[in-house]
Design a protein around this motif. Structure first.
Motif, PDB file in Angstrom:
ATOM      1  N   ALA A 171      -4.819   6.846   3.655  1.00 44.68           N
ATOM      2  CA  ALA A 171      -5.737   5.871   3.119  1.00 44.68           C
ATOM      3  C   ALA A 171      -5.679   4.758   4.277  1.00 44.68           C
ATOM      4  CB  ALA A 171      -5.048   5.308   1.715  1.00 44.68           C
ATOM      5  N   THR A 172      -6.922   4.247   4.427  1.00 46.44           N
ATOM      6  CA  THR A 172      -7.043   3.163   5.547  1.00 46.44           C
ATOM      7  C   THR A 172      -7.874   2.138   5.182  1.00 46.44           C
ATOM      8  OG1 THR A 172      -7.032   5.064   7.239  1.00 46.44           O
ATOM      9  CG2 THR A 172      -7.705   2.780   7.998  1.00 46.44           C
ATOM     10  N   GLU A 173      -7.528   0.815   5.488  1.00 47.30           N
ATOM     11  CA  GLU A 173      -8.161  -0.335   4.897  1.00 47.30           C
ATOM     12  C   GLU A 173      -8.201  -1.425   6.220  1.00 47.30           C
ATOM     13  OE1 GLU A 173      -9.840  -3.974   3.636  1.00 47.30           O
ATOM     14  OE2 GLU A 173      -7.477  -3.805   4.406  1.00 47.30           O
ATOM     15  N   GLU A 191       0.900  -1.203  -0.031  1.00 40.86           N
ATOM     16  CA  GLU A 191      -0.071   0.216  -0.058  1.00 40.86           C
ATOM     17  C   GLU A 191       0.935   1.395  -0.066  1.00 40.86           C
ATOM     18  OE1 GLU A 191      -3.749  -0.622   2.383  1.00 40.86           O
ATOM     19  OE2 GLU A 191      -2.044  -0.707   3.538  1.00 40.86           O
ATOM     20  N   ARG A 212      -3.024   1.253   7.482  1.00 41.89           N
ATOM     21  CA  ARG A 212      -3.056   2.878   7.000  1.00 41.89           C
ATOM     22  C   ARG A 212      -1.656   3.304   6.416  1.00 41.89           C
ATOM     23  NH1 ARG A 212      -5.937   7.351  10.243  1.00 41.89           N
ATOM     24  NH2 ARG A 212      -4.438   8.936   9.905  1.00 41.89           N
ATOM     25  N   ASN A 222     -10.860   2.950  -4.753  1.00 43.95           N
ATOM     26  CA  ASN A 222     -10.175   1.640  -4.965  1.00 43.95           C
ATOM     27  C   ASN A 222      -8.708   2.043  -5.654  1.00 43.95           C
ATOM     28  OD1 ASN A 222     -12.020  -0.194  -4.681  1.00 43.95           O
ATOM     29  ND2 ASN A 222     -12.995  -0.035  -6.584  1.00 43.95           N
ATOM     30  N   LEU A 232      -3.540   5.768  -5.549  1.00 41.47           N
ATOM     31  CA  LEU A 232      -3.528   4.965  -4.355  1.00 41.47           C
ATOM     32  C   LEU A 232      -3.019   3.376  -4.945  1.00 41.47           C
ATOM     33  CD1 LEU A 232      -4.257   4.098  -1.691  1.00 41.47           C
ATOM     34  CD2 LEU A 232      -6.644   4.014  -2.497  1.00 41.47           C
ATOM     35  N   ASP A 238     -11.591  -1.576  -1.268  1.00 37.81           N
ATOM     36  CA  ASP A 238     -11.933  -0.364  -0.943  1.00 37.81           C
ATOM     37  C   ASP A 238     -11.001   0.238   0.122  1.00 37.81           C
ATOM     38  OD1 ASP A 238     -14.252  -0.199  -2.797  1.00 37.81           O
ATOM     39  OD2 ASP A 238     -15.596  -0.947  -1.162  1.00 37.81           O
ATOM     40  N   TYR A 239     -10.771   1.686   0.007  1.00 34.20           N
ATOM     41  CA  TYR A 239      -9.722   2.342   0.869  1.00 34.20           C
ATOM     42  C   TYR A 239     -10.383   3.450   1.477  1.00 34.20           C
ATOM     43  CZ  TYR A 239      -5.995  -0.719  -0.369  1.00 34.20           C
ATOM     44  OH  TYR A 239      -5.143  -1.766  -0.667  1.00 34.20           O
ATOM     45  N   ARG A 240     -10.584   3.745   2.749  1.00 29.92           N
ATOM     46  CA  ARG A 240     -11.168   5.038   2.973  1.00 29.92           C
ATOM     47  C   ARG A 240     -10.044   6.167   2.978  1.00 29.92           C
ATOM     48  NH1 ARG A 240     -15.771   7.415   3.836  1.00 29.92           N
ATOM     49  NH2 ARG A 240     -16.589   5.406   4.397  1.00 29.92           N
ATOM     50  N   TYR A 247      -5.495  -4.196   5.736  1.00 29.41           N
ATOM     51  CA  TYR A 247      -3.971  -3.864   5.371  1.00 29.41           C
ATOM     52  C   TYR A 247      -3.402  -2.750   6.111  1.00 29.41           C
ATOM     53  CZ  TYR A 247      -5.352  -7.006   1.561  1.00 29.41           C
ATOM     54  OH  TYR A 247      -5.816  -8.011   0.967  1.00 29.41           O
TER      55      TYR A 247
END
Length: 108
Positions: free
Chosen positions: A97-99, A38, A104, A79, A60, A66-68, A102
């Motif tokens: 970007a946080t998932e 990431e 941040r 994405n 990204l 999906d990532y916030r 996986y």
């Protein structure tokens, strides 16, 4: 003739650097890649004085999920890929970007 050409070229280069309608742009910067590959990169930030807003262009990288993505207190789902994110005012926080699986990644 050469002086006129040089002046025109300088003006074109200055316009490309500053952008349209007084928009300023910043250079690209990236987070470190984490163990899952990431990474988030801010490619440019365009500020529009007319309405006091910015558009953050970012890319990204990581597993396809999906990532916030969050900045300046706003967030949205994205994405991996290249995107644009509109915010009010100037970019004043980290871009993260946080998932949930996986983790941040953030870039200042």
């Amino acid at each position: 003739m050469r002086v006129v050409r040089a002046a025109l070229l300088t003006g074109v280069m200055l316009a490309a650097t500053v952008g349209v309608a007084g928009q300023a742009q910043a250079s690209s910067r990236c987070s470190a890649r984490n163990g899952y590959g990431e990474q988030i990169c801010i490619n440019s930030v365009s500020y529009n004085r007319a309405d006091d807003s910015s558009t953050v262009f970012f890319t990204l990288y990581g597993p396809n999920t999906d990532y916030r993505v969050s900045m300046n207190g706003d967030s949205a789902l994205y994405n991996p890929g290249s995107h644009a994110f509109g915010i009010a005012g100037h970019l004043s926080t980290q871009v993260c970007a946080t998932e949930s699986t996986y983790g941040r990644v953030c870039v200042s």
